[in-house]
Design a protein around this motif. Structure first.
Motif, PDB file in Angstrom:
ATOM      1  N   PRO A 178       0.811  -1.234   0.000  1.00 49.00           N
ATOM      2  CA  PRO A 178       0.000   0.000   0.000  1.00 49.00           C
ATOM      3  C   PRO A 178       0.839   1.276   0.000  1.00 49.00           C
ATOM      4  O   PRO A 178       0.525   2.230  -0.715  1.00 49.00           O
ATOM      5  CB  PRO A 178      -0.831  -0.114   1.282  1.00 49.00           C
ATOM      6  CG  PRO A 178      -0.911  -1.583   1.535  1.00 49.00           C
ATOM      7  CD  PRO A 178       0.426  -2.142   1.081  1.00 49.00           C
ATOM      8  N   LEU A 183       2.644   1.743  -3.548  1.00 46.34           N
ATOM      9  CA  LEU A 183       1.779   1.595  -4.717  1.00 46.34           C
ATOM     10  C   LEU A 183       2.149   2.563  -5.843  1.00 46.34           C
ATOM     11  O   LEU A 183       2.017   2.230  -7.021  1.00 46.34           O
ATOM     12  CB  LEU A 183       0.317   1.789  -4.303  1.00 46.34           C
ATOM     13  CG  LEU A 183      -0.739   1.379  -5.314  1.00 46.34           C
ATOM     14  CD1 LEU A 183      -0.598  -0.097  -5.670  1.00 46.34           C
ATOM     15  CD2 LEU A 183      -2.117   1.661  -4.774  1.00 46.34           C
ATOM     16  N   ASP A 184       2.655   3.732  -5.482  1.00 41.33           N
ATOM     17  CA  ASP A 184       3.027   4.721  -6.491  1.00 41.33           C
ATOM     18  C   ASP A 184       4.105   4.197  -7.447  1.00 41.33           C
ATOM     19  O   ASP A 184       4.199   4.625  -8.587  1.00 41.33           O
ATOM     20  CB  ASP A 184       3.467   6.031  -5.837  1.00 41.33           C
ATOM     21  CG  ASP A 184       4.649   5.869  -4.902  1.00 41.33           C
ATOM     22  OD1 ASP A 184       4.761   4.798  -4.261  1.00 41.33           O
ATOM     23  OD2 ASP A 184       5.461   6.803  -4.793  1.00 41.33           O
ATOM     24  N   GLU A 243       2.145   2.652 -10.261  1.00 43.33           N
ATOM     25  CA  GLU A 243       1.056   3.464 -10.828  1.00 43.33           C
ATOM     26  C   GLU A 243       1.096   3.534 -12.355  1.00 43.33           C
ATOM     27  O   GLU A 243       0.053   3.542 -13.002  1.00 43.33           O
ATOM     28  CB  GLU A 243       1.102   4.870 -10.218  1.00 43.33           C
ATOM     29  CG  GLU A 243      -0.203   5.606 -10.251  1.00 43.33           C
ATOM     30  CD  GLU A 243      -1.358   4.908  -9.530  1.00 43.33           C
ATOM     31  OE1 GLU A 243      -2.477   4.952 -10.065  1.00 43.33           O
ATOM     32  OE2 GLU A 243      -1.153   4.320  -8.452  1.00 43.33           O
ATOM     33  N   LYS A 298      -0.812   0.392 -14.616  1.00 42.06           N
ATOM     34  CA  LYS A 298      -2.204  -0.015 -14.411  1.00 42.06           C
ATOM     35  C   LYS A 298      -2.768  -0.838 -15.561  1.00 42.06           C
ATOM     36  O   LYS A 298      -3.617  -1.698 -15.353  1.00 42.06           O
ATOM     37  CB  LYS A 298      -3.094   1.209 -14.163  1.00 42.06           C
ATOM     38  CG  LYS A 298      -3.039   1.654 -12.725  1.00 42.06           C
ATOM     39  CD  LYS A 298      -4.262   2.414 -12.333  1.00 42.06           C
ATOM     40  CE  LYS A 298      -4.308   2.500 -10.822  1.00 42.06           C
ATOM     41  NZ  LYS A 298      -5.235   3.455 -10.326  1.00 42.06           N
ATOM     42  N   PHE A 308      -5.641  -6.894  -3.907  1.00 42.79           N
ATOM     43  CA  PHE A 308      -5.401  -5.499  -3.539  1.00 42.79           C
ATOM     44  C   PHE A 308      -5.194  -4.633  -4.780  1.00 42.79           C
ATOM     45  O   PHE A 308      -5.822  -3.577  -4.920  1.00 42.79           O
ATOM     46  CB  PHE A 308      -4.192  -5.393  -2.597  1.00 42.79           C
ATOM     47  CG  PHE A 308      -3.797  -3.980  -2.298  1.00 42.79           C
ATOM     48  CD1 PHE A 308      -4.551  -3.203  -1.428  1.00 42.79           C
ATOM     49  CD2 PHE A 308      -2.691  -3.412  -2.904  1.00 42.79           C
ATOM     50  CE1 PHE A 308      -4.202  -1.884  -1.173  1.00 42.79           C
ATOM     51  CE2 PHE A 308      -2.329  -2.102  -2.648  1.00 42.79           C
ATOM     52  CZ  PHE A 308      -3.089  -1.329  -1.776  1.00 42.79           C
ATOM     53  N   LEU A 309      -4.331  -5.087  -5.684  1.00 46.31           N
ATOM     54  CA  LEU A 309      -4.059  -4.296  -6.891  1.00 46.31           C
ATOM     55  C   LEU A 309      -5.311  -4.153  -7.752  1.00 46.31           C
ATOM     56  O   LEU A 309      -5.574  -3.070  -8.289  1.00 46.31           O
ATOM     57  CB  LEU A 309      -2.912  -4.910  -7.692  1.00 46.31           C
ATOM     58  CG  LEU A 309      -1.523  -4.793  -7.069  1.00 46.31           C
ATOM     59  CD1 LEU A 309      -0.486  -5.493  -7.948  1.00 46.31           C
ATOM     60  CD2 LEU A 309      -1.131  -3.342  -6.843  1.00 46.31           C
ATOM     61  N   SER A 363      -8.304  -4.055  -6.696  1.00 49.21           N
ATOM     62  CA  SER A 363      -9.179  -3.081  -6.021  1.00 49.21           C
ATOM     63  C   SER A 363      -8.714  -1.645  -6.249  1.00 49.21           C
ATOM     64  O   SER A 363      -9.479  -0.706  -6.066  1.00 49.21           O
ATOM     65  CB  SER A 363      -9.259  -3.378  -4.523  1.00 49.21           C
ATOM     66  OG  SER A 363      -8.088  -2.924  -3.848  1.00 49.21           O
ATOM     67  N   LYS A 364      -7.458  -1.490  -6.656  1.00 44.91           N
ATOM     68  CA  LYS A 364      -6.893  -0.159  -6.926  1.00 44.91           C
ATOM     69  C   LYS A 364      -6.891   0.172  -8.408  1.00 44.91           C
ATOM     70  O   LYS A 364      -6.268   1.138  -8.843  1.00 44.91           O
ATOM     71  CB  LYS A 364      -5.464  -0.060  -6.363  1.00 44.91           C
ATOM     72  CG  LYS A 364      -5.384  -0.227  -4.864  1.00 44.91           C
ATOM     73  CD  LYS A 364      -6.149   0.857  -4.157  1.00 44.91           C
ATOM     74  CE  LYS A 364      -6.088   0.722  -2.651  1.00 44.91           C
ATOM     75  NZ  LYS A 364      -6.937   1.674  -1.959  1.00 44.91           N
TER      76      LYS A 364
END
Length: 98
Positions: free
Chosen positions: A46, A49-50, A53, A56, A76-77, A79-80
């Motif tokens: 978390p 995560l940047d 980015e 994606k 997790f990924l 969900s982002k």
């Protein structure tokens, strides 16, 4: 996306296919079996995560020791907003048996 077997992963690595390769094990585990993936331990994902980015829309293949942590990382990924995430089934344990 569907998960990937260790045989498929080895084939993709041997062919030098283009994908983002992520290892979510702890650093000390990573040192034991380094397959060339970027190491971001699951607990740190978390806050780091940047670093992912820009990927994606890229295929991301995640592995860990057995496939459990990488399965959580995949969820997790997704969900982002990451759309092409695949878990390595069986993890490094299965990979060692190839």
């Amino acid at each position: 996306m569907e998960d990937i077997t260790v045989s498929e992963l080895k084939e993709r690595l041997d062919k030098k296919d283009k994908f983002v390769f992520l290892d979510v094990r702890e650093e000390w585990e990573y040192d034991d079996d380094n397959l060339g993936a970027k190491n971001i331990p699951l607990a740190d994902l978390p806050s780091q995560l940047d670093e992912l980015e820009n990927h994606k829309e890229d295929e991301i293949i995640i592995h860990c020791r057995s496939g459990a942590r990488s399965g959580n990382a995949k969820k997790f990924l997704e969900s982002k907003g990451f759309s092409k995430v695949r878990n390595v089934l069986g993890g490094i344990i299965a990979f060692r048996d190839l």
